[in-house]
Write a protein that holds these residues in place. Structure first.
Motif, PDB file in Angstrom:
ATOM      1  N   ASP A  67      29.486  58.733  22.162  1.00 16.57           N
ATOM      2  CA  ASP A  67      30.420  57.686  22.554  1.00 16.57           C
ATOM      3  C   ASP A  67      31.264  57.396  21.325  1.00 16.57           C
ATOM      4  O   ASP A  67      30.796  56.783  20.365  1.00 16.57           O
ATOM      5  CB  ASP A  67      29.654  56.443  23.017  1.00 16.57           C
ATOM      6  N   CYS A  70      32.574  53.095  20.087  1.00 12.88           N
ATOM      7  CA  CYS A  70      31.670  52.541  21.102  1.00 12.88           C
ATOM      8  C   CYS A  70      31.921  51.083  21.434  1.00 12.88           C
ATOM      9  O   CYS A  70      31.473  50.600  22.481  1.00 12.88           O
ATOM     10  CB  CYS A  70      30.217  52.732  20.674  1.00 12.88           C
ATOM     11  N   GLY A  73      29.308  48.873  23.290  1.00 11.94           N
ATOM     12  CA  GLY A  73      28.366  49.839  23.822  1.00 11.94           C
ATOM     13  C   GLY A  73      28.346  50.105  25.311  1.00 11.94           C
ATOM     14  O   GLY A  73      27.378  50.706  25.789  1.00 11.94           O
ATOM     15  N   ALA A  76      28.050  54.012  25.893  1.00 12.59           N
ATOM     16  CA  ALA A  76      26.766  54.525  25.391  1.00 12.59           C
ATOM     17  C   ALA A  76      25.615  54.089  26.282  1.00 12.59           C
ATOM     18  O   ALA A  76      24.706  54.882  26.571  1.00 12.59           O
ATOM     19  CB  ALA A  76      26.534  54.044  23.957  1.00 12.59           C
ATOM     20  N   ALA A  90      26.380  56.499  19.238  1.00 19.15           N
ATOM     21  CA  ALA A  90      27.405  55.488  19.475  1.00 19.15           C
ATOM     22  C   ALA A  90      28.014  55.144  18.132  1.00 19.15           C
ATOM     23  O   ALA A  90      27.330  54.555  17.279  1.00 19.15           O
ATOM     24  CB  ALA A  90      26.789  54.250  20.128  1.00 19.15           C
ATOM     25  N   ASP A  92      31.228  53.652  15.623  1.00 18.90           N
ATOM     26  CA  ASP A  92      32.365  52.747  15.525  1.00 18.90           C
ATOM     27  C   ASP A  92      32.504  52.334  14.069  1.00 18.90           C
ATOM     28  O   ASP A  92      31.493  52.202  13.367  1.00 18.90           O
ATOM     29  CB  ASP A  92      32.156  51.508  16.408  1.00 18.90           C
ATOM     30  N   ARG A  98      28.952  47.714  16.129  1.00 13.26           N
ATOM     31  CA  ARG A  98      27.695  48.458  16.009  1.00 13.26           C
ATOM     32  C   ARG A  98      26.496  47.549  16.225  1.00 13.26           C
ATOM     33  O   ARG A  98      25.521  47.932  16.895  1.00 13.26           O
ATOM     34  CB  ARG A  98      27.614  49.157  14.648  1.00 13.26           C
ATOM     35  N   THR A 101      26.190  46.916  19.939  1.00  8.84           N
ATOM     36  CA  THR A 101      25.689  48.088  20.656  1.00  8.84           C
ATOM     37  C   THR A 101      24.188  48.228  20.464  1.00  8.84           C
ATOM     38  O   THR A 101      23.447  48.491  21.422  1.00  8.84           O
ATOM     39  CB  THR A 101      26.405  49.361  20.179  1.00  8.84           C
ATOM     40  N   VAL A 116      23.071  54.284  16.820  1.00  9.07           N
ATOM     41  CA  VAL A 116      24.295  53.580  16.453  1.00  9.07           C
ATOM     42  C   VAL A 116      24.604  53.877  14.994  1.00  9.07           C
ATOM     43  O   VAL A 116      23.734  53.752  14.125  1.00  9.07           O
ATOM     44  CB  VAL A 116      24.134  52.065  16.674  1.00  9.07           C
ATOM     45  N   SER A 133      35.301  59.004  25.344  1.00  4.79           N
ATOM     46  CA  SER A 133      36.015  58.093  24.461  1.00  4.79           C
ATOM     47  C   SER A 133      37.189  57.422  25.164  1.00  4.79           C
ATOM     48  O   SER A 133      37.929  58.056  25.919  1.00  4.79           O
ATOM     49  CB  SER A 133      36.545  58.839  23.229  1.00  4.79           C
TER      50      SER A 133
END
Length: 205
Positions: A67, A70, A73, A76, A90, A92, A98, A101, A116, A133
């Protein structure tokens, strides 16, 4: 909502938490959200189109999925729920994203299969069976192209990337740019102003 959620490692927006609910493929999700993270007020329409129109993994899907960008999330969590044998990265740049997520993965019992990470923390030898994405088009073409150039080559040889792009924010130009860069691109859906693109490696002649 602060506009600092794209490519901002540490959001400046004061932390204001909330929850959103949505359904995908017959499953209901309730996720924690917060200010300073992309589309904290609702499931982003582009993400909703992607999850509805792109190919989701099946229950037998194995391997590593990505992902890309993300947020909190949603993608994900859907991928990990649909594919219990797969591992989902995932990633980011946004630390708050994060954290959310990871929290949402834990709440849904998916923490053991959602990894993550910040982009630079993904091991160099990891490749992905598939990528999903909703990339940050507002950052401009140069940043968007750099994002694609960094992550699409990490698709496994037979892998597929599913991208959703706002038609008015460069969806068709990204399609053309990917084709010019040697990728096979199919527009699989167009809904509510968004294009869903299926990106694969061109087969050898």
């Amino acid at each position: 909502m602060s506009a600092d959620h794209y490519f901002t490692a540490e959001p400046d927006a004061p932390l204001r938490r909330g929850e959103i609910e949505f359904s995908v493929a017959g499953r209901d999700y309730r996720l924690a959200v917060a200010s300073g993270v992309f589309s904290a007020g609702r499931l982003d329409p582009g993400t909703a189109v992607l999850l509805r129109k792109a190919g989701l993994p099946g229950a037998g899907t194995e391997g590593t999925l990505l992902d890309l960008g993300c947020g909190y999330g949603p993608i994900a969590c859907v991928l990990a729920s649909e594919a219990p044998r797969a591992t989902v990265y995932a990633i980011d740049v946004n630390s708050r994203a994060r954290d959310l997520t990871a929290e949402n993965a834990g709440t849904l019992g998916l923490a053991d299969r959602i990894r993550v990470a910040a982009p630079d923390d993904v091991p160099d030898d990891v490749t992905f069976a598939a990528i999903w994405s909703n990339p940050p088009t507002h950052v401009g073409k140069a940043e968007l192209h750099a994002l694609m150039e960094r992550w699409l080559p990490r698709l496994a040889p037979a892998g597929t990337a599913w991208l959703v792009i706002n038609r008015n924010l460069g969806g068709d130009s990204l399609h053309a740019w990917l084709v010019a860069g040697g990728w096979a691109v199919e527009r699989v859906a167009s809904q509510k102003g968004f294009r869903v693109l299926r990106v694969t490696r061109k087969s050898a002649d």
